[in-house]
Design a protein around this motif. Structure first.
Motif: not given
Length: 136
Positions: A82, A85-87, A90, A114, A117-118
């Motif tokens: 999470t 991938y989200l960093s 973003a 995204c 990660g989500a």
């Protein structure tokens, strides 16, 4: 959904995707980045910086893959996936807002980061309350 096939598959997908990216950046940064229209050329400093960024992706992806096979690592692997991938997703969105839209390949990469990660974040939330179990 404490130990679902979906969660293990998600970790496997996230781990393999990261493994291919990390390995590509560490072992062949010029060729890897050229696939997205990024030309490192013969800049040794830039190649060094790119390889260095690939190392944590490679190491983190190995841990994420371990979470796909070891029950006790599922939650930390989901947390790492999470975060990873989200960093990245973003940061790419920030870059798009500040620098403008990159090539189509990098926009697709941002979307995939995204989404993965989500999905890992939602799976992590589903595992938050699940009881711990010993590996078999």
């Amino acid at each position: 959904m404490p130990d679902s096939l979906f969660t293990r598959g998600l970790l496997g997908l996230a781990g393999l995707a990261g493994l291919s990216v990390g390995a590509g950046i560490v072992f062949a940064p010029v060729a890897f980045h050229a696939t997205s229209g990024i030309h490192i050329g013969s800049d040794v400093n830039l190649a060094n910086e790119m390889r260095a960024a690939g190392g944590p992706i490679l190491a983190g992806s190995l841990f994420i893959l371990a979470g796909a096979v070891r029950h006790r690592l599922i939650r930390p692997a989901l947390a790492l996936a999470t975060l990873l991938y989200l960093s990245y997703g973003a940061a790419r969105l920030v870059s798009m807002a500040v620098d403008g839209s990159p090539g189509q390949a990098l926009v697709l990469v941002a979307m995939l980061e995204c989404v993965i990660g989500a999905a890992c974040g939602l799976a992590l939330l589903a595992h938050r309350g699940s009881p711990a179990r010993k590996d078999v």
